[in-house]
Motif scaffolding. Structure first.
Motif, PDB file in Angstrom:
ATOM      1  N   PRO A  41       0.834  -1.219   0.000  1.00 33.55           N
ATOM      2  CA  PRO A  41       0.000   0.000   0.000  1.00 33.55           C
ATOM      3  C   PRO A  41       0.859   1.255   0.000  1.00 33.55           C
ATOM      4  O   PRO A  41       1.792   1.390   0.790  1.00 33.55           O
ATOM      5  CB  PRO A  41      -0.792  -0.129   1.303  1.00 33.55           C
ATOM      6  CG  PRO A  41      -0.844  -1.588   1.572  1.00 33.55           C
ATOM      7  CD  PRO A  41       0.468  -2.140   1.093  1.00 33.55           C
ATOM      8  N   GLY A  42       0.547   2.162  -0.911  1.00 33.01           N
ATOM      9  CA  GLY A  42       1.257   3.428  -0.973  1.00 33.01           C
ATOM     10  C   GLY A  42       2.629   3.355  -1.598  1.00 33.01           C
ATOM     11  O   GLY A  42       3.355   4.361  -1.618  1.00 33.01           O
ATOM     12  N   LYS A  43       2.996   2.191  -2.114  1.00 34.88           N
ATOM     13  CA  LYS A  43       4.329   2.034  -2.703  1.00 34.88           C
ATOM     14  C   LYS A  43       4.212   1.607  -4.160  1.00 34.88           C
ATOM     15  O   LYS A  43       3.167   1.142  -4.614  1.00 34.88           O
ATOM     16  CB  LYS A  43       5.139   1.000  -1.923  1.00 34.88           C
ATOM     17  CG  LYS A  43       5.474   1.437  -0.507  1.00 34.88           C
ATOM     18  CD  LYS A  43       6.460   0.490   0.127  1.00 34.88           C
ATOM     19  CE  LYS A  43       6.888   0.974   1.493  1.00 34.88           C
ATOM     20  NZ  LYS A  43       7.877   0.065   2.135  1.00 34.88           N
ATOM     21  N   GLU A  44       5.332   1.764  -4.878  1.00 33.67           N
ATOM     22  CA  GLU A  44       5.357   1.349  -6.276  1.00 33.67           C
ATOM     23  C   GLU A  44       5.500  -0.172  -6.355  1.00 33.67           C
ATOM     24  O   GLU A  44       5.994  -0.823  -5.446  1.00 33.67           O
ATOM     25  CB  GLU A  44       6.542   2.011  -6.989  1.00 33.67           C
ATOM     26  CG  GLU A  44       6.579   3.510  -6.867  1.00 33.67           C
ATOM     27  CD  GLU A  44       6.688   4.181  -8.226  1.00 33.67           C
ATOM     28  OE1 GLU A  44       6.252   5.333  -8.346  1.00 33.67           O
ATOM     29  OE2 GLU A  44       7.232   3.556  -9.159  1.00 33.67           O
ATOM     30  N   ARG A  45       5.070  -0.706  -7.509  1.00 38.29           N
ATOM     31  CA  ARG A  45       5.243  -2.132  -7.745  1.00 38.29           C
ATOM     32  C   ARG A  45       6.727  -2.409  -7.921  1.00 38.29           C
ATOM     33  O   ARG A  45       7.416  -1.720  -8.670  1.00 38.29           O
ATOM     34  CB  ARG A  45       4.457  -2.555  -8.978  1.00 38.29           C
ATOM     35  CG  ARG A  45       4.302  -4.046  -9.139  1.00 38.29           C
ATOM     36  CD  ARG A  45       3.334  -4.405 -10.245  1.00 38.29           C
ATOM     37  NE  ARG A  45       1.983  -3.937  -9.961  1.00 38.29           N
ATOM     38  CZ  ARG A  45       0.921  -4.272 -10.694  1.00 38.29           C
ATOM     39  NH1 ARG A  45       1.071  -5.079 -11.736  1.00 38.29           N
ATOM     40  NH2 ARG A  45      -0.269  -3.797 -10.391  1.00 38.29           N
ATOM     41  N   GLU A  46       7.218  -3.461  -7.246  1.00 39.64           N
ATOM     42  CA  GLU A  46       8.646  -3.749  -7.287  1.00 39.64           C
ATOM     43  C   GLU A  46       8.918  -5.190  -7.686  1.00 39.64           C
ATOM     44  O   GLU A  46       8.108  -6.089  -7.459  1.00 39.64           O
ATOM     45  CB  GLU A  46       9.292  -3.475  -5.918  1.00 39.64           C
ATOM     46  CG  GLU A  46       8.811  -4.353  -4.797  1.00 39.64           C
ATOM     47  CD  GLU A  46       9.563  -4.122  -3.493  1.00 39.64           C
ATOM     48  OE1 GLU A  46      10.396  -3.201  -3.409  1.00 39.64           O
ATOM     49  OE2 GLU A  46       9.308  -4.893  -2.544  1.00 39.64           O
ATOM     50  N   PHE A  47      10.082  -5.386  -8.278  1.00 38.35           N
ATOM     51  CA  PHE A  47      10.528  -6.700  -8.714  1.00 38.35           C
ATOM     52  C   PHE A  47      10.831  -7.574  -7.510  1.00 38.35           C
ATOM     53  O   PHE A  47      11.431  -7.120  -6.536  1.00 38.35           O
ATOM     54  CB  PHE A  47      11.773  -6.532  -9.580  1.00 38.35           C
ATOM     55  CG  PHE A  47      12.479  -7.805  -9.918  1.00 38.35           C
ATOM     56  CD1 PHE A  47      13.685  -8.123  -9.318  1.00 38.35           C
ATOM     57  CD2 PHE A  47      11.936  -8.684 -10.837  1.00 38.35           C
ATOM     58  CE1 PHE A  47      14.348  -9.289  -9.623  1.00 38.35           C
ATOM     59  CE2 PHE A  47      12.587  -9.860 -11.158  1.00 38.35           C
ATOM     60  CZ  PHE A  47      13.797 -10.164 -10.549  1.00 38.35           C
ATOM     61  N   VAL A  48      10.447  -8.858  -7.616  1.00 39.88           N
ATOM     62  CA  VAL A  48      10.744  -9.824  -6.559  1.00 39.88           C
ATOM     63  C   VAL A  48      11.683 -10.908  -7.082  1.00 39.88           C
ATOM     64  O   VAL A  48      12.743 -11.153  -6.517  1.00 39.88           O
ATOM     65  CB  VAL A  48       9.450 -10.463  -6.012  1.00 39.88           C
ATOM     66  CG1 VAL A  48       9.783 -11.562  -5.009  1.00 39.88           C
ATOM     67  CG2 VAL A  48       8.550  -9.406  -5.391  1.00 39.88           C
ATOM     68  N   ALA A  49      11.274 -11.558  -8.177  1.00 37.95           N
ATOM     69  CA  ALA A  49      12.061 -12.675  -8.701  1.00 37.95           C
ATOM     70  C   ALA A  49      11.664 -12.935 -10.145  1.00 37.95           C
ATOM     71  O   ALA A  49      10.565 -12.555 -10.567  1.00 37.95           O
ATOM     72  CB  ALA A  49      11.845 -13.932  -7.864  1.00 37.95           C
ATOM     73  N   ALA A  50      12.563 -13.583 -10.886  1.00 35.90           N
ATOM     74  CA  ALA A  50      12.269 -13.946 -12.264  1.00 35.90           C
ATOM     75  C   ALA A  50      12.989 -15.245 -12.605  1.00 35.90           C
ATOM     76  O   ALA A  50      13.990 -15.605 -11.957  1.00 35.90           O
ATOM     77  CB  ALA A  50      12.682 -12.836 -13.228  1.00 35.90           C
ATOM     78  N   ILE A  51      12.474 -15.918 -13.644  1.00 38.40           N
ATOM     79  CA  ILE A  51      13.073 -17.175 -14.074  1.00 38.40           C
ATOM     80  C   ILE A  51      13.000 -17.261 -15.591  1.00 38.40           C
ATOM     81  O   ILE A  51      11.959 -16.999 -16.202  1.00 38.40           O
ATOM     82  CB  ILE A  51      12.366 -18.377 -13.397  1.00 38.40           C
ATOM     83  CG1 ILE A  51      13.051 -19.681 -13.766  1.00 38.40           C
ATOM     84  CG2 ILE A  51      10.868 -18.409 -13.724  1.00 38.40           C
ATOM     85  CD1 ILE A  51      12.606 -20.858 -12.879  1.00 38.40           C
ATOM     86  N   ARG A  52      14.125 -17.606 -16.196  1.00 36.89           N
ATOM     87  CA  ARG A  52      14.165 -17.787 -17.642  1.00 36.89           C
ATOM     88  C   ARG A  52      13.497 -19.104 -18.029  1.00 36.89           C
ATOM     89  O   ARG A  52      13.274 -19.967 -17.183  1.00 36.89           O
ATOM     90  CB  ARG A  52      15.618 -17.814 -18.130  1.00 36.89           C
ATOM     91  CG  ARG A  52      16.333 -16.483 -18.037  1.00 36.89           C
ATOM     92  CD  ARG A  52      17.712 -16.595 -18.671  1.00 36.89           C
ATOM     93  NE  ARG A  52      18.473 -15.361 -18.579  1.00 36.89           N
ATOM     94  CZ  ARG A  52      18.432 -14.396 -19.473  1.00 36.89           C
ATOM     95  NH1 ARG A  52      17.654 -14.507 -20.537  1.00 36.89           N
ATOM     96  NH2 ARG A  52      19.173 -13.306 -19.311  1.00 36.89           N
ATOM     97  N   SER A  53      13.234 -19.260 -19.312  1.00 41.60           N
ATOM     98  CA  SER A  53      12.614 -20.501 -19.775  1.00 41.60           C
ATOM     99  C   SER A  53      13.494 -21.702 -19.441  1.00 41.60           C
ATOM    100  O   SER A  53      12.989 -22.789 -19.158  1.00 41.60           O
ATOM    101  CB  SER A  53      12.343 -20.429 -21.277  1.00 41.60           C
ATOM    102  OG  SER A  53      13.548 -20.180 -21.982  1.00 41.60           O
ATOM    103  N   GLY A  54      14.783 -21.514 -19.433  1.00 42.43           N
ATOM    104  CA  GLY A  54      15.715 -22.599 -19.132  1.00 42.43           C
ATOM    105  C   GLY A  54      15.979 -22.818 -17.657  1.00 42.43           C
ATOM    106  O   GLY A  54      16.667 -23.766 -17.281  1.00 42.43           O
ATOM    107  N   GLY A  55      15.435 -21.920 -16.809  1.00 41.45           N
ATOM    108  CA  GLY A  55      15.542 -22.132 -15.369  1.00 41.45           C
ATOM    109  C   GLY A  55      16.472 -21.206 -14.612  1.00 41.45           C
ATOM    110  O   GLY A  55      16.499 -21.252 -13.379  1.00 41.45           O
ATOM    111  N   THR A  56      17.240 -20.353 -15.297  1.00 40.23           N
ATOM    112  CA  THR A  56      18.091 -19.397 -14.582  1.00 40.23           C
ATOM    113  C   THR A  56      17.217 -18.436 -13.795  1.00 40.23           C
ATOM    114  O   THR A  56      16.214 -17.945 -14.319  1.00 40.23           O
ATOM    115  CB  THR A  56      18.965 -18.614 -15.568  1.00 40.23           C
ATOM    116  OG1 THR A  56      19.733 -19.535 -16.343  1.00 40.23           O
ATOM    117  CG2 THR A  56      19.906 -17.673 -14.830  1.00 40.23           C
ATOM    118  N   THR A  57      17.606 -18.172 -12.559  1.00 37.41           N
ATOM    119  CA  THR A  57      16.771 -17.363 -11.666  1.00 37.41           C
ATOM    120  C   THR A  57      17.465 -16.071 -11.245  1.00 37.41           C
ATOM    121  O   THR A  57      18.697 -15.979 -11.228  1.00 37.41           O
ATOM    122  CB  THR A  57      16.396 -18.154 -10.407  1.00 37.41           C
ATOM    123  OG1 THR A  57      17.598 -18.582  -9.747  1.00 37.41           O
ATOM    124  CG2 THR A  57      15.548 -19.365 -10.764  1.00 37.41           C
TER     125      THR A  57
END
Length: 123
Positions: A41-57
């Motif tokens: 609440p009251g904050k911008e949307r922020e990145f948490v995690a991502a994963i490539r199609s091949g599995g790199t995180t």
């Protein structure tokens, strides 16, 4: 077109765990890099995690060592396992498809978003 549906949010005490799921429609899921973002609440949307199609995180520094992103291409689903939760992790968590990534991490957000799932961590 890709449709994303998140589930698994809820209320948990500090130190507890939750696993979020994001089910995707469409036959191109396995080609997409997928991500999780959150917005408090009251904050911008922020990145948490991502994963490539091949599995790199990739992870935000604030969740490294506590959260794990994974995917099951056969089920068109991406997961976010969240352990050692803290009150500051409280937010709506969004799944994002077709995330742009470099070797250093996030380049751009994808075009497709889920509706979000609420995670509340009590102290």
């Amino acid at each position: 077109q890709v449709q994303l549906v998140e589930s698994g949010g809820g209320l948990v005490q500090a130190g507890g765990s939750l696993r979020l799921s994001c089910a995707a429609s469409g036959r191109t899921f396995s080609r997409f890099a997928m991500g999780w973002f959150r917005q408090a609440p009251g904050k911008e949307r922020e990145f948490v995690a991502a994963i490539r199609s091949g599995g790199t995180t990739y992870y935000a520094d604030s969740v490294k060592g506590r959260f794990t992103i994974s995917r099951d291409n056969a089920k068109n689903t991406v997961y976010l396992q969240m352990n050692s939760l803290k009150p500051e992790d409280t937010a709506v968590y969004y799944c994002n498809a077709d995330v742009g990534l470099s070797s250093a991490g996030l380049l751009r957000r994808g075009d497709y978003w889920g509706q979000g799932t609420q995670v509340t961590v009590s102290s």
